[in-house]
Design an enzyme around this catalytic site. Structure first.
Site, PDB file in Angstrom:
ATOM      1  N   GLU A   1      -2.484  -1.656  -3.329  1.00 39.91           N
ATOM      2  CA  GLU A   1      -3.701  -0.856  -2.360  1.00 39.91           C
ATOM      3  C   GLU A   1      -3.309   0.792  -2.661  1.00 39.91           C
ATOM      4  O   GLU A   1      -2.086   0.918  -2.726  1.00 39.91           O
ATOM      5  CB  GLU A   1      -3.945  -1.234  -1.074  1.00 39.91           C
ATOM      6  CG  GLU A   1      -4.324  -2.676  -0.649  1.00 39.91           C
ATOM      7  CD  GLU A   1      -4.418  -3.006   0.657  1.00 39.91           C
ATOM      8  OE1 GLU A   1      -5.021  -4.047   0.913  1.00 39.91           O
ATOM      9  OE2 GLU A   1      -4.103  -2.317   1.548  1.00 39.91           O
TER      10      GLU A   1
ATOM     11  N   HIS B   1       0.917  -1.064   0.004  1.00 48.14           N
ATOM     12  CA  HIS B   1      -0.051  -0.002  -0.038  1.00 48.14           C
ATOM     13  C   HIS B   1       0.711   1.316  -0.011  1.00 48.14           C
ATOM     14  O   HIS B   1       1.229   1.816   0.974  1.00 48.14           O
ATOM     15  CB  HIS B   1      -0.864  -0.101   1.140  1.00 48.14           C
ATOM     16  CG  HIS B   1      -1.852   1.209   1.220  1.00 48.14           C
ATOM     17  ND1 HIS B   1      -3.243   0.992   1.697  1.00 48.14           N
ATOM     18  CD2 HIS B   1      -2.107   2.216   0.760  1.00 48.14           C
ATOM     19  CE1 HIS B   1      -4.042   2.058   1.478  1.00 48.14           C
ATOM     20  NE2 HIS B   1      -3.136   2.712   0.945  1.00 48.14           N
TER      21      HIS B   1
ATOM     22  N   HIS C   1      -7.826  -5.455   7.693  1.00 48.91           N
ATOM     23  CA  HIS C   1      -7.799  -4.547   8.607  1.00 48.91           C
ATOM     24  C   HIS C   1      -7.971  -5.087   9.885  1.00 48.91           C
ATOM     25  O   HIS C   1      -8.972  -5.398  10.446  1.00 48.91           O
ATOM     26  CB  HIS C   1      -8.610  -3.199   8.104  1.00 48.91           C
ATOM     27  CG  HIS C   1      -7.752  -2.039   8.815  1.00 48.91           C
ATOM     28  ND1 HIS C   1      -7.032  -1.232   8.326  1.00 48.91           N
ATOM     29  CD2 HIS C   1      -7.624  -1.511  10.195  1.00 48.91           C
ATOM     30  CE1 HIS C   1      -6.438  -0.263   8.848  1.00 48.91           C
ATOM     31  NE2 HIS C   1      -6.980  -0.493  10.157  1.00 48.91           N
TER      32      HIS C   1
END
Length: 239
Positions: free
Chosen positions: A70, A43, A191
């Site tokens: 991401e 990410h 997450h």
């Protein structure tokens, strides 16, 4: 079996804290795959405080499983990166500048037109697209109308409320997953999933295809070792 994608951002954070190349991010990615991970997630953020844009190009050359990038598609630099690298999957996350970590999903109703354009941009390049969303049926339904392939359910609320009542914590995710199946969307999640809460989630959320886990997994590896930790996480998703 739910696929495990290891997010290696925290490895890059450790490397960047001292400069140089220790730990070696590329070797960690190779080892994660060797130890059984079915994907590698990164990410990158505009300030490159952990994953650098150069890392993404380097990883493209060595990742042999699924490569998932991401990030915030409102950043032109991110769009250019993804189109140049052409990962297997891009996960679009509505991060604000300087945000510490992802903390909400897309409002797919409000941003439907914009997301439709972004989804088309990446799908035209042959990249599977996933939208990061909260576990709300209307957000999942609107996501399907953008043309996305998958949604990734933001699981922070599940992790936060897990010890207060597991069934209650999982209920919104089960409902969102049912809606995803009805509208023909693939389903990812991520997450704050960890060794304590992952198994129940994987067992009870229907149609779950992939989880992306970084912070907890890398933290656990400090105690258990990377190979053992990946095997422990794989056992949790082997439902």
């Amino acid at each position: 079996m739910v696929r495990l994608s290891v997010n290696i951002n925290k490895v890059a954070t450790l490397r960047n804290s001292r400069g140089g190349n220790r730990p070696d991010l590329l070797q960690v990615a190779r080892d994660c795959e060797k130890f059984g991970a079915q994907g590698i997630t990164v990410h990158p953020r505009p300030d490159e405080r952990h994953i650098r844009y150069a890392d993404v190009y380097d990883l493209k050359n060595i990742v042999t499983t699924e490569f998932n990038i991401e990030g915030n598609c409102e950043e032109q630099k991110f769009i250019d990166l993804v189109l140049a690298v052409k990962p297997h999957q891009v996960t679009l996350v509505p991060d604000a500048d300087g945000q510490l970590t992802s903390n909400h999903g897309w409002n797919t109703i409000e941003h439907k037109r914009y997301l439709t354009d972004m989804v088309k941009c990446f799908k035209d390049a042959g990249i599977r697209v996933s939208l990061f969303v909260d576990p709300l049926p209307d957000m999942v339904e609107a996501a399907a109308e953008t043309g996305t392939d998958r949604v990734e359910l933001y699981t922070e609320a599940y992790a936060s409320h897990y010890h207060q009542g597991i069934e209650l914590a999982a209920a919104p995710y089960i409902q969102a997953a049912i809606v995803a199946q009805k509208v023909g969307l693939g389903l990812n999640a991520g997450h704050d999933l960890d060794l304590h809460n992952l198994k129940y989630f994987a067992q009870h959320v229907p149609g779950l295809q992939e989880v992306s886990i970084g912070h907890a997994l890398i933290s656990d590896a400090l105690y258990y070792g990377l190979e053992n930790t990946i095997q422990m996480y794989l056992q949790q998703v082997a439902v």
